[in-house]
Design an enzyme around this catalytic site. Structure first.
Site, short mmCIF file in Angstrom:
data_model
loop_
_atom_site.label_atom_id
_atom_site.label_comp_id
_atom_site.label_asym_id
_atom_site.label_seq_id
_atom_site.Cartn_x
_atom_site.Cartn_y
_atom_site.Cartn_z
N ASP A 19 -20.37 15.03 27.01
CA ASP A 19 -21.41 13.99 27.11
C ASP A 19 -22.11 14.14 28.47
O ASP A 19 -21.68 14.94 29.32
CB ASP A 19 -20.80 12.58 26.95
CG ASP A 19 -19.69 12.28 27.95
OD1 ASP A 19 -19.82 12.67 29.13
OD2 ASP A 19 -18.67 11.66 27.55
N LYS A 38 -1.50 8.55 34.73
CA LYS A 38 -2.53 8.74 33.70
C LYS A 38 -2.89 10.22 33.62
O LYS A 38 -2.35 11.05 34.33
CB LYS A 38 -3.73 7.83 33.97
CG LYS A 38 -3.38 6.37 34.04
CD LYS A 38 -3.48 5.51 32.78
CE LYS A 38 -4.26 5.93 31.64
NZ LYS A 38 -4.84 4.80 30.89
N ASP A 90 -8.76 14.25 33.74
CA ASP A 90 -10.04 14.03 33.08
C ASP A 90 -11.09 14.71 33.96
O ASP A 90 -11.07 14.56 35.18
CB ASP A 90 -10.28 12.51 32.98
CG ASP A 90 -11.66 12.13 32.43
OD1 ASP A 90 -12.59 12.96 32.46
OD2 ASP A 90 -11.80 10.98 31.98
N HIS A 116 -19.90 13.21 31.68
CA HIS A 116 -18.95 14.23 32.10
C HIS A 116 -19.65 15.50 32.57
O HIS A 116 -19.18 16.18 33.49
CB HIS A 116 -17.91 14.51 31.00
CG HIS A 116 -16.91 13.40 30.88
ND1 HIS A 116 -17.09 12.35 30.00
CD2 HIS A 116 -15.77 13.14 31.55
CE1 HIS A 116 -16.07 11.51 30.15
NE2 HIS A 116 -15.26 11.97 31.07
N ARG A 146 -5.61 7.75 38.05
CA ARG A 146 -4.63 6.84 38.62
C ARG A 146 -3.21 7.27 38.26
O ARG A 146 -3.03 8.14 37.39
CB ARG A 146 -4.88 5.40 38.17
CG ARG A 146 -5.20 5.26 36.70
CD ARG A 146 -5.55 3.82 36.37
NE ARG A 146 -6.20 3.73 35.08
CZ ARG A 146 -6.05 2.72 34.25
NH1 ARG A 146 -5.27 1.71 34.57
NH2 ARG A 146 -6.70 2.70 33.10
N ASP A 197 -14.33 15.63 29.26
CA ASP A 197 -13.11 15.06 29.86
C ASP A 197 -11.97 16.08 29.77
O ASP A 197 -11.39 16.50 30.77
CB ASP A 197 -12.85 13.76 29.07
CG ASP A 197 -11.45 13.19 29.16
OD1 ASP A 197 -10.56 13.85 29.69
OD2 ASP A 197 -11.25 12.07 28.66
N HIS A 204 -7.78 3.27 41.80
CA HIS A 204 -8.39 4.21 40.86
C HIS A 204 -9.30 5.16 41.63
O HIS A 204 -9.99 4.75 42.56
CB HIS A 204 -9.18 3.45 39.78
CG HIS A 204 -9.51 4.32 38.61
ND1 HIS A 204 -10.52 5.25 38.66
CD2 HIS A 204 -8.95 4.41 37.38
CE1 HIS A 204 -10.57 5.89 37.50
NE2 HIS A 204 -9.62 5.40 36.70
N CYS A 257 -14.13 14.18 34.70
CA CYS A 257 -15.02 13.41 35.59
C CYS A 257 -14.36 13.15 36.94
O CYS A 257 -15.05 12.94 37.93
CB CYS A 257 -15.51 12.11 34.95
SG CYS A 257 -14.23 10.91 34.56
N TYR A 258 -13.03 13.20 36.97
CA TYR A 258 -12.34 12.98 38.25
C TYR A 258 -12.46 14.19 39.17
O TYR A 258 -12.08 14.11 40.34
CB TYR A 258 -10.88 12.57 38.02
CG TYR A 258 -10.78 11.31 37.19
CD1 TYR A 258 -11.67 10.25 37.40
CD2 TYR A 258 -9.84 11.17 36.18
CE1 TYR A 258 -11.62 9.10 36.63
CE2 TYR A 258 -9.77 10.02 35.40
CZ TYR A 258 -10.67 8.99 35.63
OH TYR A 258 -10.63 7.87 34.86
C1 FPP Z 1 -10.63 3.52 33.96
O1 FPP Z 1 -10.98 4.04 32.75
C2 FPP Z 1 -11.80 3.65 34.88
C3 FPP Z 1 -12.00 2.84 35.91
C4 FPP Z 1 -11.08 1.73 36.18
C5 FPP Z 1 -13.15 3.06 36.88
C6 FPP Z 1 -14.51 3.31 36.29
C7 FPP Z 1 -15.54 3.48 37.34
C8 FPP Z 1 -16.30 4.58 37.49
C9 FPP Z 1 -16.12 5.75 36.62
C10 FPP Z 1 -17.30 4.79 38.57
C11 FPP Z 1 -18.04 3.67 39.16
C12 FPP Z 1 -18.92 4.12 40.22
C13 FPP Z 1 -20.23 3.80 40.39
C14 FPP Z 1 -20.99 4.42 41.50
C15 FPP Z 1 -20.96 2.87 39.51
P1 FPP Z 1 -9.87 4.55 31.70
O2 FPP Z 1 -8.74 3.60 31.64
O3 FPP Z 1 -10.61 4.85 30.46
O4 FPP Z 1 -9.45 5.94 32.33
P2 FPP Z 1 -8.09 6.42 33.04
O5 FPP Z 1 -7.02 6.37 32.03
O6 FPP Z 1 -8.41 7.82 33.44
O7 FPP Z 1 -7.84 5.54 34.23
ZN ZN Z 2 -13.87 10.88 32.26
K K Z 3 -10.54 8.49 31.48
#
Ligand code: FPP
Ligand code: ZN
Ligand code: K
Length: 451
Positions: free
Chosen positions: A370, A291, A294, A373, A288, A363, A240, A296-297
Site C-alpha cells: 500500500d 509484537k 512490520d 508502507h 512494540r 508490512d 510504540h 513501516c517500522y
Molecule cells: C499500533 O498499530 C500503532 C500505533 C499505536 C501507532 C500508530 C502511529 C503511527 C503509525 C504514526 C503517527 C505519526 C504521525 C506523524 C501522524 P498495530 O497494533 O496495528 O501495530 P503493532 O502490532 O505493530 O503495534
Molecule cells: Zn505497518
Molecule cells: K502493524
C-alpha cells in the site's frame, strides 16, 4: 554468491519455552519470512543473495495509487492528504520528479484549508494536525512559490494557538486527542512555515502562563517516556516506535538533537528499547514489545537511529569529498552502527517488496502493498543506505528551527550488501522530505517578516 549469514536464515537460537498466542504469531512470521530471506523465492539476487529493488514496478504502483481513486485528486475522503504525501515522497525517493503534480495538488488542497486555519481531509470537515502536516509536506515536495502561497500562515498561527494546551502539548484537532503525533506535526509545521512563536493571547496555553507555541513541549514529551525506555502516545500509555520517532523529531526541531534529546529523554534507556525492536532472523523492526516486525517500522524505528546518533555524537565535521568513496577513511571516522544495517536491508529488499506486476512495498510477505508502507519502507531504506551528520548546530534556538546536516553514502567496513543501482535518494532525518525541499520552503517563509 556469498553465503547468507545463518543469523538471517535460521530460527532464533534462544527461545522462551512458554507457548502463547504471541509466540505462535511470532513463529508464524518467521515461517512466512524465511523463504524470502534465504533465497528460496524466485527472482534475481545480487552477490549477497538479496533481490534488487523493483524500482519501475514501485513507481507504477505509486502512480496508480495517486490516480486511481474516482476523480483523481478530488478532495472527499479524509485520508486523501496522506495519500498525496506518501506517494509524492516515495516517488521522490525513487528518483522521480514530482513537480508535474504541482498544479493538481494546489487545486486539490486549496479548498481543504479552513478559514479558521489549518487543513481538513475534505471540504467542509474540521482542520486536523495530521492532515495539515501531510499537506504542508506535499506542498514542499512539489515546491514553488504558488504552492507555498496556498498556506494562510496567519490563520495557521491562530489555529495552532488554539491547539496548544496549558500542559505544553498539542491537540490533534480542537477538542481532539493530545498526543506526541501532535507535538511532532505542530513542530514540523511551525518550523517549515516559519510561524511566529508568540502565542495568540486567546490561547488556553497563554492563560496558563505560556507565551510561546513551543514552550513546555520538551517537558511534555519527557513525560511520554515509559518504564520500558520507549515513548508512548501520551503520558502513561504503552511505548510504540512511531511515537519514539515523533518525540525525537520534535525535540530535534526544538533545539539541536545533541542538546534537546538528552535534555528531555533518558537516552541510554531509549537506545536499549529501540535496539530491542530489531528481530532476527527477520532483520526488520517491531513497533512494540512482543509484537511482530512490520516494514513501516523501518522508518518509525529505523529512522530514529540518525537522530540518536546525532544526539550522541554532537557536532562533527562533514565528510570530505575525497573520503566519500574511501572505505578506509569511513572506517577511521568510526562508521559503526548501533543496529544491524544488513538485517534491515535484507528485511526491506527480501520481505517488503511486492515483486509481482502490482509492485509497491508492504508490512510483511503475507500483506498487500500500500502507499503508506511504500513510503515508510523506502524512507527506511534511504536512511539505512546513508549517513547523516550534524555539522553546524544553530546558535540561537529561539529563532533558528534547524541545523546544518550533511549526508553521504554509508560505508561500514567496506561491505555493502546492496548494489549501487539499488541506492535511492536521501530524505531529511527530521522532516522526511529531501533536505533541499525543506530548505526551499523554510527560506521562502523566512524571508517574510510577520505574516
Ligand atoms: C499500533 O498499530 C500503532 C500505533 C499505536 C501507532 C500508530 C502511529 C503511527 C503509525 C504514526 C503517527 C505519526 C504521525 C506523524 C501522524 P498495530 O497494533 O496495528 O501495530 P503493532 O502490532 O505493530 O503495534
Ligand atoms: Zn505497518
Ligand atoms: K502493524
Amino acid at each position: 554468491m556469498a553465503a547468507i549469514p545463518a543469523l538471517f536464515t535460521s530460527p532464533p537460537s534462544i527461545r522462551d519455552a512458554l507457548t502463547t498466542h504471541t509466540s505462535d504469531s511470532q513463529d508464524e512470521t518467521v515461517k512466512v519470512c524465511q523463504p524470502f530471506l534465504s533465497g528460496q523465492e524466485p527472482g534475481t539476487r545480487n552477490a549477497y543473495g538479496i533481490p534488487h529493488l523493483s524500482r519501475d514496478r514501485h513507481i507504477k504502483f505509486l502512480q496508480t495509487q495517486l490516480g486511481e481513486l474516482p476523480g483523481a485528486f478530488k478532495a472527499m475522503d479524509p485520508g486523501r492528504p496522506w495519500i498525496f504525501y506518501w506517494c509524492l515522497a516515495a516517488l521522490t525517493l525513487l528518483g522521480e520528479d514530482v513537480v508535474s503534480y504541482r498544479e493538481r495538488l494546489i487545486r486539490t488542497v486549496r479548498p481543504m484549508q479552513n478559514e479558521g486555519g489549518g487543513f481538513a481531509g475534505g471540504f467542509g470537515q474540521d482542520s486536523h494536525l495530521a492532515t495539515t502536516y501531510a499537506i504542508v509536506l506535499s506542498l514542499a515536495l512539489v515546491g514553488g512559490d504558488d504552492a507555498f502561497e496556498v498556506v494562510d500562515r496567519k490563520s495557521m498561527w491562530r489555529w495552532l494557538g488554539s491547539l496548544k494546551q496549558p500542559n505544553g502539548g498539542f491537540q490533534m484537532a480542537v477538542g481532539g486527542e493530545e498526543d506526541v503525533r501532535g507535538a511532532y506535526c505542530a513542530a514540523v509545521i511551525i518550523s517549515l512555515l516559519n510561524i511566529p512563536l508568540d502565542l495568540p493571547t486567546d490561547s488556553a496555553a497563554y492563560s496558563a502562563g505560556h507565551t510561546d507555541l513551543l514552550s513546555g513541549l520538551g517537558e511534555w514529551i519527557s513525560r511520554c517516556q515509559t518504564y520500558e525506555g520507549g515513548v508512548s502516545a501520551k503520558p502513561g500509555t504503552e511505548a510504540h516506535g512511531a511515537y519514539a520517532f515523533c518525540a525525537l523529531g520534535c525535540l530535534s526541531i526544538l533545539d539541536s538533537p545533541h542538546r534537546a534529546v538528552p535534555r528531555y529523554l533518558d537516552v541510554p534507556r531509549l537506545i536499549s528499547w529501540i535496539s530491542s525492536r530489531q528481530n532476527a532472523p527477520e532483520g526488520g523492526f517491531s513497533g512494540r514489545t512482543n509484537k511482530l516486525v512490520d516494514g513501516c517500522y523501518c522508518h518509525w524505528v529505523g529512522g530514529c537511529w540518525p537522530l540518536i546518533q546525532a544526539s550522541l555524537g554532537g557536532l562533527q565535521e562533514g565528510p570530505k569529498a575525497e573520503d566519500v568513496n574511501n572505505d578506509a577513511a569511513a572506517e577511521e571516522a568510526g562508521d559503526h552502527s548501533l543496529f544491524s544495517r544488513e538485517g534491515m536491508i535484507r528485511y526491506i529488499l527480501c520481505c517488503c517488496q511486492d515483486t509481482s506486476k502490482r509492485g509497491g512495498l508492504r508490512d510483511k510477505p503475507s500483506a498487500y502493498s500500500d502507499a503508506y508502507h511504500t513510503c515508510y519502507v523506502l524512507s527506511g531504506l534511504s536512511s539505512v543506505q546513508h549517513k547523516w551528520t550534524l555539522n553546524v548546530a544553530r546558535t540561537d534556538p529561539s529563532v533558528e528551527r534547524t541545523d546544518k546536516w550533511s549526508v553521504s553514502p554509508f560505508k561500514e567496513g567496506g561491505q555493502q550488501v546492496f548494489d549501487e543501482e539499488d541506492r535511492i535518494r536521501t530524505t531529511h532525518p527530521v522532516f522526511v522530505i529531501p533536505q533541499q525541499k525543506a530548505e526551499d520552503m523554510l527560506s521562502y517563509f523566512s524571508a517574510k517578516t510577520g505574516f
